[in-house]
Design a protein around this motif. Structure first.
Motif, PDB file in Angstrom:
ATOM      1  N   PHE A 399       0.773  -1.288  -0.069  1.00  0.00           N
ATOM      2  CA  PHE A 399      -0.042  -0.061   0.130  1.00  0.00           C
ATOM      3  C   PHE A 399       0.801   1.208   0.085  1.00  0.00           C
ATOM      4  O   PHE A 399       0.481   2.157  -0.640  1.00  0.00           O
ATOM      5  CB  PHE A 399      -0.915  -0.096   1.279  1.00  0.00           C
ATOM      6  N   TRP A 400       1.835   1.364   0.819  1.00  0.00           N
ATOM      7  CA  TRP A 400       2.681   2.682   0.858  1.00  0.00           C
ATOM      8  C   TRP A 400       3.682   2.636  -0.310  1.00  0.00           C
ATOM      9  O   TRP A 400       3.690   3.818  -0.590  1.00  0.00           O
ATOM     10  CB  TRP A 400       3.806   2.177   2.108  1.00  0.00           C
ATOM     11  N   VAL A 401       3.910   1.719  -1.019  1.00  0.00           N
ATOM     12  CA  VAL A 401       4.655   1.792  -2.242  1.00  0.00           C
ATOM     13  C   VAL A 401       3.732   2.471  -3.221  1.00  0.00           C
ATOM     14  O   VAL A 401       4.303   3.331  -4.090  1.00  0.00           O
ATOM     15  CB  VAL A 401       5.094   0.269  -2.943  1.00  0.00           C
ATOM     16  N   CYS A 402       2.281   1.929  -3.522  1.00  0.00           N
ATOM     17  CA  CYS A 402       1.577   2.686  -4.430  1.00  0.00           C
ATOM     18  C   CYS A 402       1.162   4.139  -3.866  1.00  0.00           C
ATOM     19  O   CYS A 402       1.156   4.861  -4.835  1.00  0.00           O
ATOM     20  CB  CYS A 402       0.048   1.778  -4.296  1.00  0.00           C
ATOM     21  N   PHE A 403       1.082   4.342  -2.652  1.00  0.00           N
ATOM     22  CA  PHE A 403       0.623   5.938  -2.174  1.00  0.00           C
ATOM     23  C   PHE A 403       1.904   6.792  -2.478  1.00  0.00           C
ATOM     24  O   PHE A 403       1.639   7.679  -2.923  1.00  0.00           O
ATOM     25  CB  PHE A 403       0.488   5.794  -0.715  1.00  0.00           C
ATOM     26  N   LYS A 404       3.091   6.219  -2.450  1.00  0.00           N
ATOM     27  CA  LYS A 404       4.361   7.056  -2.607  1.00  0.00           C
ATOM     28  C   LYS A 404       4.477   7.304  -4.341  1.00  0.00           C
ATOM     29  O   LYS A 404       4.878   8.579  -4.675  1.00  0.00           O
ATOM     30  CB  LYS A 404       5.466   6.518  -2.181  1.00  0.00           C
ATOM     31  N   LEU A 405       3.963   6.335  -5.003  1.00  0.00           N
ATOM     32  CA  LEU A 405       3.843   6.606  -6.439  1.00  0.00           C
ATOM     33  C   LEU A 405       3.089   7.733  -6.714  1.00  0.00           C
ATOM     34  O   LEU A 405       3.288   8.599  -7.801  1.00  0.00           O
ATOM     35  CB  LEU A 405       3.635   5.255  -7.285  1.00  0.00           C
TER      36      LEU A 405
END
Length: 739
Positions: A399-405
């Motif tokens: 989830f955090w990888v997608c949010f940072k993207l």
């Protein structure tokens, strides 16, 4: 003669006696300390005692016996040493190990929470399969006319409150090609060919022109001696030839017609578009980019199925009113289907996070991000982060990888389309001041960290706090523990209701022809209709037999109708039968006992009662024709099966046994008055039917009261107009009798 020394003789004697002395001491120690068997027994008893105590107090503390007593000694003066430590406290040598373990537990807890909100993998697969089957049946009937496809969140398997139903329609007589050389694959006299020209359009958009004149000329705009199909004119001229369950149309929403269905409960967006059997040349780079995900077989299948064109132009393009957007809805659905459940739940978590955190308290104009951006981020994250593990223990990191993207895209002002990266989906909305405001809002969330972000979502907050307060607890990630067999069956029956409705609608349509055909044709149609309805009654749910009873009543076969009604009443009265929208705890238990473990067709046939749908374009019986004619806000009536049973009984008894009419009316009155079938979906129609039956039996005062009660109910089925008409008819009848 030589003599040995006394010292040597003594030492030799001791050496000879030492083994016997050791054996004697060993036996003595066994008597004092215990034999090997006795010591082992003491240790086993101590271990068993520890296990019993720790099992009883496993949520609070752990106990361990230590020292001499645990080792097996039972000497006088030896005390017993006990050690206790709390379950939820651990000493670690490296803080990073604790953080990693805690994040794993948090991820597992959030994973299970999302399974209850979004659905387990089995539930999601079931929803998709049912919808695919429904779509297949619909398109088979309309293969020569209109094709229909459900797209968006609903098709992907979501059943969230924020999910509407997106529908795409296209004519099977039109096909888009990318160059005239592709026309050789079609028979020109059977299809209207349309050529796509994207040379003057922004990435992701195109112009459509007609190489040969056809019925689309009226929505064309002439430019450079070519007839270009105008997207704006096309939207204005749309007269859908197949509306499905659409009831209320509220205007345009982008390229879609915004509407609602099922008494306004479901919001729908209907897009009328064109289809192409070829993959867009501008998206060819996507094929070469797919080296790991999706796999080569899926890529080939996606490319083979082509794309669509929806009627909306680029707001910054020079030909906005005649441009069309290239839609990859079918490809996106297949990609979502290819996700594992952790990837799908990450996508669902982003959708929920967008609604409840990012867009919470924000005006409609300031809601710049949408679900499509979230889906695009998941697509890119899966494809680009090859080392990222998509599993329940790693869900929060995903989830955090997608949010940072997404944060990176907002900072740069560029959101590349997954299929055509040159198409910047932020270009028209997210720029200048709006871009800065959105970035600051997202960056504030980023600074707080992943866990703090999720604390804004109430349901997830409870699970996160539970893990933080109990870091030592293990989390069960078995999805099957979340849903019982009867719950899954209930959800399945709700989904397949669409298919059952479709079958009923098709099978009942020939009934309308019975009154207009000659005898031979009438006999043939009657036989076909009867056989089809018998199949529906045989393979459908219990209440489906009522369609056959209504058919028998309409064709004056009252005895046969009463036989079907009585059989249906007995089956529906079984304690294990579940009625959708009304399932009690004991009912679930008895259902499991009666049909648990059996296949779904048997469960549906023997233990499912559903509401009865009466479509407004089919006259089932003239007694409720007034309610059916009033179709301004709906296309069907929803009637509880027991309400319909008692009404049909009364109607049939009026023809064959008038003495039983009052009994049937009393049964119906008791059912409605004592709310034996309570539900806001059914209360208005239940009172309305009771009033109609009371009017037919001459009890005008009771009928007037029932009509009034119908008006007081929640207008779920929009019966107000027909109820007022009924009251007027009743008043005129009373006045006429008084004269």
């Amino acid at each position: 003669m030589a003599f040995s020394s006394p010292s040597y003789s003594k030492r030799n004697t001791v050496e000879k006696c030492l083994p016997r002395l050791s054996e004697s001491v060993f036996i003595g120690l066994c008597n004092i300390l215990g034999t090997a068997e006795l010591v082992t027994m003491r240790r086993d008893v101590a271990d068993f005692y520890e296990m019993i105590k720790n099992e009883a107090n496993k949520k609070e503390f752990i106990m361990m016996i230590s020292g001499s007593f645990k080792e097996g000694f039972r000497l006088l003066g030896s005390d017993r040493d006990f050690m206790y430590w709390p379950v939820n406290h651990q000493v670690i040598w490296d803080v990073s190990l604790f953080h990693e373990k805690c994040m794993q537990h948090l991820s597992e807890s959030v994973f299970m929470g999302l399974c209850t909100i979004v659905g387990t993998s089995e539930q999601v697969t079931m929803r998709r399969d049912v919808l695919d089957m429904h779509e297949l049946l619909n398109n088979l009937e309309n293969i020569n006319y209109i094709s229909r496809m459900v797209s968006g969140s609903y098709r992907e398997g979501f059943r969230l409150k924020i999910s509407d139903v997106d529908m795409m329609y296209w004519s099977n007589h039109n096909r888009v090609i990318w160059d005239l050389g592709q026309s050789k694959f079609y028979e020109k006299y059977k299809l209207n060919l349309i050529v796509s020209d994207s040379s003057e359009s922004p990435p992701g958009f195109t112009l459509l022109w007609l190489p040969f004149m056809n019925n689309l000329e009226k929505v064309c705009k002439v430019m450079k001696n070519r007839f270009y199909i105008s997207s704006s004119k096309y939207k204005q001229s749309i007269q859908p030839s197949f509306k499905g369950f659409t009831e209320i149309t509220s205007g345009m929403h982008g390229p879609c017609i915004a509407s609602s269905a099922f008494a306004g409960v479901v919001d729908m967006d209907e897009a009328h578009c064109f289809a192409s059997d070829f993959w867009p040349p501008s998206a060819s780079s996507w094929i070469h980019r797919c080296t790991s995900w999706p796999g080569p077989h899926l890529v080939a299948e996606i490319v083979r199925k082509g794309c669509h064109f929806v009627a909306i132009g680029h707001s910054l393009g020079i030909h906005e009113d005649i441009e069309w957007r290239i839609s990859f809805s079918l490809a996106e659905t297949q990609l979502v289907y290819a996700m594992n459940h952790c990837q799908f739940l990450t996508y669902g978590l982003l959708k929920l996070f967008l609604k409840d955190v990012i867009n919470n308290g924000v005006s409609s104009e300031e809601k710049l991000l949408c679900s499509y951006h979230m889906k695009t981020a998941v697509f890119w994250a899966i494809q680009q982060n090859k080392l990222l593990k998509w599993c329940p223990q790693n869900l929060l990191e995903c989830f955090w990888v997608c949010f940072k993207l997404i944060l990176k895209w907002v900072y740069e002002g560029v959101c590349p389309n997954f299929f055509i990266p040159e198409n910047n989906m932020f270009l028209t909305k997210i720029h200048s001041d709006s871009q800065l405001i959105l970035f600051l809002r997202l960056y504030t969330l980023y600074e707080n960290g992943c866990v703090s972000c999720l604390l804004h979502y109430p349901f997830i907050r409870a699970r996160v706090l539970n893990v933080l307060y109990n870091p030592g607890c293990s989390i069960c990630t078995d999805e099957h523990t979340l849903i019982s067999e009867v719950m899954f069956d209930e959800l399945l029956f709700r989904e397949i209701n669409l298919i059952v409705l479709y079958s009923k609608k098709s099978n009942l349509r020939p009934v309308e022809m019975l009154e207009t055909n000659v005898n031979k044709q009438k006999y043939i149609i009657d036989k076909i209709s009867c056989n089809m309805l018998k199949l529906v009654a045989k393979f459908g749910c219990i209440s489906d037999a009522l369609y056959l009873a209504m058919y028998y009543y309409k064709t004056s076969r009252y005895t046969e109708a009463l036989s079907i009604i009585e059989m249906t009443k007995v089956k529906l009265s079984q304690p294990y039968v579940i009625h959708l929208l009304q399932i009690g705890g004991r009912q679930k238990y008895m259902y499991s006992e009666a049909v648990g473990g059996k296949n779904w067709s048997i469960k549906m046939r023997d233990a499912l009662g559903m509401h009865v749908i009466l479509f407004d374009n089919i006259c089932y019986f003239k007694e409720i024709l007034i309610e059916q004619v009033d179709k301004r806000k709906r296309k069907s009536l929803i009637v509880p099966p027991f309400i319909l049973i008692h009404m049909l009984e009364l109607l049939c008894y009026r023809k064959v046994d008038t003495q039983k009419v009052q009994t049937a009316l009393n049964d119906l009155r008791i059912l409605v008055h004592f709310s034996l079938f309570e539900n806001i979906f059914f209360s208005d129609i239940s009172w309305q039917i009771l009033g109609v039956c009371q009017y037919m039996t001459g009890d005008f005062k009771a009928a007037f009261y029932s009509y009034q009660q119908s008006l007081r109910q929640f207008p779920m089925q929009h019966l107000q107009t027909s109820t007022i008409i009924r009251i007027i008819i009743l008043i005129y009848k009373v006045i006429h009798l008084q004269k």
